[in-house]
Design a protein around this motif. Structure first.
Motif, short mmCIF file in Angstrom:
data_model
loop_
_atom_site.label_atom_id
_atom_site.label_comp_id
_atom_site.label_asym_id
_atom_site.label_seq_id
_atom_site.Cartn_x
_atom_site.Cartn_y
_atom_site.Cartn_z
N ALA A 111 0.83 -1.21 0.00
CA ALA A 111 0.00 0.00 0.00
C ALA A 111 0.86 1.26 0.00
O ALA A 111 0.53 2.25 -0.65
N GLY A 112 1.99 1.22 0.73
CA GLY A 112 2.89 2.37 0.74
C GLY A 112 3.52 2.62 -0.62
O GLY A 112 3.60 3.77 -1.08
N LEU A 113 3.97 1.55 -1.30
CA LEU A 113 4.53 1.69 -2.64
C LEU A 113 3.49 2.21 -3.63
O LEU A 113 3.78 3.11 -4.44
N ALA A 114 2.28 1.67 -3.55
CA ALA A 114 1.23 2.11 -4.44
C ALA A 114 0.89 3.58 -4.21
O ALA A 114 0.66 4.34 -5.16
N THR A 115 0.86 4.00 -2.95
CA THR A 115 0.58 5.41 -2.63
C THR A 115 1.66 6.31 -3.18
O THR A 115 1.38 7.39 -3.73
N PHE A 116 2.92 5.89 -3.05
CA PHE A 116 4.04 6.69 -3.57
C PHE A 116 3.94 6.86 -5.08
O PHE A 116 4.09 7.97 -5.61
N PHE A 117 3.66 5.78 -5.81
CA PHE A 117 3.57 5.88 -7.26
C PHE A 117 2.32 6.62 -7.71
O PHE A 117 2.34 7.31 -8.74
N CYS A 118 1.24 6.50 -6.95
CA CYS A 118 0.04 7.30 -7.25
C CYS A 118 0.34 8.79 -7.12
O CYS A 118 -0.10 9.60 -7.94
N LEU A 119 1.10 9.15 -6.08
CA LEU A 119 1.48 10.55 -5.89
C LEU A 119 2.43 11.00 -6.99
O LEU A 119 2.32 12.12 -7.52
N ASN A 145 2.20 -11.69 -8.74
CA ASN A 145 3.30 -11.30 -7.87
C ASN A 145 2.99 -9.93 -7.26
O ASN A 145 1.92 -9.35 -7.50
N LYS A 146 3.92 -9.40 -6.49
CA LYS A 146 3.71 -8.12 -5.81
C LYS A 146 3.63 -6.97 -6.82
O LYS A 146 2.93 -5.98 -6.58
N PHE A 147 4.38 -7.10 -7.91
CA PHE A 147 4.35 -6.05 -8.94
C PHE A 147 2.94 -5.86 -9.49
O PHE A 147 2.47 -4.73 -9.63
N SER A 148 2.29 -6.95 -9.83
CA SER A 148 0.95 -6.86 -10.41
C SER A 148 -0.07 -6.31 -9.41
O SER A 148 -0.96 -5.55 -9.78
N PRO A 193 0.70 -16.74 -4.77
CA PRO A 193 0.74 -17.33 -3.42
C PRO A 193 1.71 -16.62 -2.48
O PRO A 193 1.58 -16.72 -1.27
N ASP A 194 2.69 -15.90 -3.05
CA ASP A 194 3.65 -15.19 -2.20
C ASP A 194 3.14 -13.81 -1.79
O ASP A 194 3.80 -13.11 -1.03
N THR A 195 1.97 -13.40 -2.32
CA THR A 195 1.39 -12.11 -1.96
C THR A 195 0.44 -12.31 -0.79
O THR A 195 -0.69 -12.79 -0.95
#
Length: 304
Positions: A94-102, A171-174, A253-255
């Motif tokens: 969520a933190g990474l997604a928020t950073f890229f959204c900003l 994966n986490k990227f998607s 499964p790793d997410t």
């Protein structure tokens, strides 16, 4: 005070009371009461049956009311590494997604705020246009784009950029990409609202005094839009932490996000007390930044 003035006085009081009662009643019915139900459920014990939990209130000899609070559910959250890992993973994604959204949303909001009125309406319409389509369909469409033999990998292979397909899905990227795509409008709209309110005469005065545009942006525009940054970040980060649909469709499964763990505890393990404790812990954690943001926004503008 005559009868007519007294009637007007009571009408004003009743009008104010009715006006206040509507939002408070809404919160009490749709938030506070469900919160109390989930809170009570989090202190119960899990059993095999229907419903799959015990009541925390019981009568003893028809004369004593007994309240039994099971604290083991919350103790389990600290001892089991699965839940801790789920919280950490949720905060990380969520933190990474928020950073890229900003990072993506600020230039878009800045461009919309500086555009003329006719183009501005069209650009705002394009921002909210995805909301006219089902959220589930929009997320599900990314599966076809990110698959091993999907559109993106096929295009990259034809262009000769890659020699073999990339692992873009499950994966986490998607998951991060799905959150950024889905919640980007929630970042753009508060930023646009804050940037549009900035008086351009302040920037013109800075330019006249010899301030470079880049320095004026970082020293004037960004500080004046900080409330929009905080509001947009909260609108992306808070639902991103508890997101379930995107990790379920795009994650592998790793997410391990807390939304998927909640679903598993409720509907697979049928351990409702532990799932309720997870929900309460997540709610308490997310309420703190909301309170902090409210105090920040209610602070006078000139206060440092």
């Amino acid at each position: 005070m005559n009868l007519e003035n007294l009637k007007i006085y009571f009408e004003r009081i009743l009008g104010k009371a009715a006006l206040i009662a509507i939002p408070y009643g809404w919160h009490i019915i749709f938030f506070f009461i469900p919160f109390l139900i989930v809170l009570g459920l989090s202190f119960s014990e899990s059993i095999i049956g229907a419903p799959p939990f015990t009541s925390i209130i019981s009568w003893v000899d028809e004369s004593f009311l007994q309240i039994r609070l099971n604290l083991w559910n919350y103790q389990l959250l600290k001892e089991d590494s699965l839940y801790i890992a789920g919280y950490i993973e949720s905060l990380h994604i969520a933190g990474l997604a928020t950073f890229f959204c900003l990072l993506i949303g600020y230039p878009i909001a800045y461009g919309i705020a500086r555009a003329n009125s006719k183009i501005k309406i069209i650009l705002l319409l394009l921002v909210i246009l995805p909301f006219w389509t089902s959220f589930l369909i929009r997320v599900y469409a990314w599966i076809g784009l990110l698959n091993y033999h999907g559109l993106i990998n096929g295009l990259l292979l034809k262009m000769g950029i890659i020699s073999q397909p990339l692992a873009l899905n499950n994966n986490k990227f998607s998951v991060c990409l799905g959150i950024v795509y889905s919640y980007l409008p929630f970042m753009i709209l508060p930023l646009y609202s804050a940037l549009e309110k900035i008086d351009h005469q302040i920037l013109e005065a800075a330019y006249d005094l010899g301030c470079k545009p880049s320095r004026a942006f970082w020293t004037i525009t960004v500080p004046l839009s900080i409330k929009g940054i905080i509001a947009g970040s909260m609108l992306v980060f808070i639902p991103g932490v508890g997101e379930f649909v995107i990790p379920e469709l795009l994650g592998g499964p790793d997410t391990l996000m807390i939304g998927k763990i909640l679903w598993t505890e409720f509907f697979t393990n049928r351990d409702w007390p532990v799932a309720a404790a997870l929900a309460i812990a997540m709610l308490i954690f997310l309420v703190l930044p909301i309170i902090g943001f409210q105090k920040f926004t209610m602070r006078p503008t000139g206060e440092d």
